[in-house]
Write an enzyme that holds these catalytic residues in place. Structure first.
Site, PDB file in Angstrom:
ATOM      1  N   HIS A  37      43.760  52.909 127.319  1.00  0.00           N
ATOM      2  CA  HIS A  37      44.300  51.555 127.266  1.00  0.00           C
ATOM      3  C   HIS A  37      43.307  50.661 126.544  1.00  0.00           C
ATOM      4  CE1 HIS A  37      42.020  51.978 131.020  1.00  0.00           C
ATOM      5  NE2 HIS A  37      41.655  50.710 130.843  1.00  0.00           N
ATOM      6  N   HIS A  52      47.565  51.193 134.421  1.00  0.00           N
ATOM      7  CA  HIS A  52      46.903  52.166 133.561  1.00  0.00           C
ATOM      8  C   HIS A  52      46.241  53.182 134.490  1.00  0.00           C
ATOM      9  CE1 HIS A  52      46.668  48.698 130.449  1.00  0.00           C
ATOM     10  NE2 HIS A  52      47.793  49.374 130.333  1.00  0.00           N
ATOM     11  N   HIS A  74      39.409  51.974 126.441  1.00  0.00           N
ATOM     12  CA  HIS A  74      38.838  52.537 127.669  1.00  0.00           C
ATOM     13  C   HIS A  74      39.675  53.703 128.179  1.00  0.00           C
ATOM     14  CE1 HIS A  74      37.148  51.535 131.958  1.00  0.00           C
ATOM     15  NE2 HIS A  74      36.419  52.445 131.333  1.00  0.00           N
ATOM     16  N   GLU A 132      43.802  51.394 137.241  1.00  0.00           N
ATOM     17  CA  GLU A 132      43.766  49.948 137.028  1.00  0.00           C
ATOM     18  C   GLU A 132      45.179  49.375 137.066  1.00  0.00           C
ATOM     19  OE1 GLU A 132      41.648  48.857 133.503  1.00  0.00           O
ATOM     20  OE2 GLU A 132      40.114  50.400 133.780  1.00  0.00           O
ATOM     21  N   HIS A 192      30.517  43.227 125.325  1.00  0.00           N
ATOM     22  CA  HIS A 192      31.435  42.911 126.416  1.00  0.00           C
ATOM     23  C   HIS A 192      30.992  43.734 127.623  1.00  0.00           C
ATOM     24  CE1 HIS A 192      35.502  41.813 128.034  1.00  0.00           C
ATOM     25  NE2 HIS A 192      35.259  42.882 128.772  1.00  0.00           N
TER      26      HIS A 192
END
Length: 452
Positions: free
Chosen positions: A376, A370, A340, A346, A297
């Site tokens: 998160h 976040h 992460h 974010e 990803h």
């Protein structure tokens, strides 16, 4: 020009491109030829410059527009303080909160309670100081009526507006644009605008105090991809020459506070204009998605539509990132977003559909934050499904559009947002079912010998 009662509404016209030198006339020959400030302008108009950068900024960053208008903007009564409601830029007024935060969809005003766009703006979180021109603000708007005989301009920075519900018809000094769910618009520093709605409307606003939004550099991607410049649209000149006997209210956001002044003419009396400092809109369905076609990803920066860079190369004051429908084909890969901890803040919103990393609780019109270095990632259901599912080519996020405001600044949540009844105090529980899968006796699978 304003249309007459009973006339059919003509389709709006736009100029295409990003960062271009544009010109537009509502009346023929209303732009002066060969100069900006002739002794007498065509049609008896006033010349007025709107500067979005210092005069001595490098040419690549120097932005300004010349207006040719019926009356200059200076023609108004003195400003006085205006009621701000839940709108603030005082980011240090409430204690810090490093927790993962999620809000339910923000309620729309009832039919018997008329709320316009400015009245419906509420501050969620932000950082920095508009007086020093460094920082950002994030807001929700929830409204149901037009801004009648009223306009707004931001003396502190640029607004990026993301409608989630309801069409916005935005009248600016440059002309009119329609912006609905699935589109965004940017109204830059100092530009006057008024918002009309077609019913109950809701959406998100990102404000940047530093510089302006620009397209991200593409690097090895090449010359094309992500948001292509030709898909950005700027309105064309239209003007209102009316005298408004009851007065027209001009609201200014200045140093984080609201002020109002009265004048007796429309601020939208620009007959012609030329320049490269303009409002614009963009249809997110036209975003050219880049993704991994082998494994892993990749980082969400590949989904950046617009960025407002800081003084540090590669570090943004704010990025606007979207997660549109796309193919997921990675092999031997956990395909949802990874777990992460980030040196960036974010903030996410959902325009429609269901976000891939959350199986519930994150619905259209809601929001989540976040904060910097707060952990998160996918909830337990998402992890289990993605860890055990068959890895077939799959079109993901169909019927879904999520977005993120990402910032290098550490944002503080306002008291209104912290005490909002829609704040989900059980948000952390979506990760509680995550279990340890550690197996000390695990052995790597023996790779099959190639028969080639």
């Amino acid at each position: 020009m304003a249309g007459k009662a009973g006339e059919a509404k003509a389709p709006l016209k736009y100029l295409a491109g990003f960062g271009n030198e544009f010109q537009s006339e509502a009346l023929p020959n209303s732009l002066p030829e060969g100069q900006n400030t002739p002794q007498k302008c065509p049609y008896g108009l006033y010349a007025e410059q709107l500067s979005g950068s210092s005069f001595t900024s490098p040419r690549s960053k120097n932005v300004r527009t010349w207006f040719y208008r019926i009356r200059p903007a200076v023609l108004h009564e003195p400003f006085s303080h205006a009621e701000a409601g839940n709108f603030t830029s005082n980011w240090s007024a409430h204690p810090a909160n490093p927790n993962q935060l999620r809000w339910a969809p923000f309620p729309l005003p009832s039919k018997d309670h008329r709320v316009d766009f400015i009245e419906g703006l509420s501050s969620l979180c932000g950082a920095g100081d508009p007086c020093t021109r460094n920082g950002i603000g994030i807001y929700m708007y929830c409204c149901n009526t037009n801004m009648e005989s009223m306009c707004f301009y931001n003396s502190d920075g640029d607004f990026l507006i993301v409608p989630q519900q309801g069409m916005l018809t935005i009248t600016t000094e440059f002309g009119v644009m329609e912006v609905g769910p699935g589109e965004i618009c940017v109204i830059q520093h100092g530009m006057r605008f008024s918002v009309a709605v077609d019913g109950a409307s809701r959406g998100y606003v990102l404000e940047v105090y530093d510089g302006h939004f620009q397209l991200p550099d593409l690097g090895p991607i090449g010359a094309n991809g992500l948001a292509n410049p030709r898909d950005f649209l700027t309105p064309t000149a239209a003007f209102n020459s009316e005298i408004i006997s009851g007065g027209f209210v001009v609201i200014s956001k200045f140093q984080g506070q609201l002020f109002s002044a009265k004048q007796f003419h429309s601020p939208f009396d620009v007959v012609a204009w030329h320049g490269n400092y303009v409002p614009y809109k963009y249809d997110m369905a036209k975003f050219n998605v880049i993704n991994s076609v082998s494994f892993d990803h990749v980082d969400p920066s590949i989904f950046t539509v617009l960025t407002c860079p800081s003084q540090t190369p590669g570090v943004a004051i704010a990025d606007f990132v979207i997660f549109p429908p796309r193919w997921s084909v990675q092999e031997n890969t956990f395909r949802p977003p990874y777990y992460h901890r980030n040196c960036m803040s974010e903030f996410m919103g959902l325009i429609k559909g269901t976000y891939e990393a959350k199986s519930g609780g994150f619905t259209p019109g809601c929001a989540q934050l976040h904060s910097m270095m707060t952990p998160h990632g996918p909830d337990a259901k998402c992890f289990d499904k993605a860890s055990n599912g068959e890895l077939l080519p799959e079109k993901i996020a169909v019927g879904t559009l999520a977005f993120m405001f990402e910032s290098s600044l550490s944002m503080r949540v306002t008291q209104w947002a912290q005490e909002h009844p829609g704040l989900d105090k059980d948000y952390y529980q979506c990760w509680e079912p995550l279990e340890s899968h550690f197996d000390p006796d695990w052995k790597p699978e023996e790779k099959k010998k190639s028969t080639a």
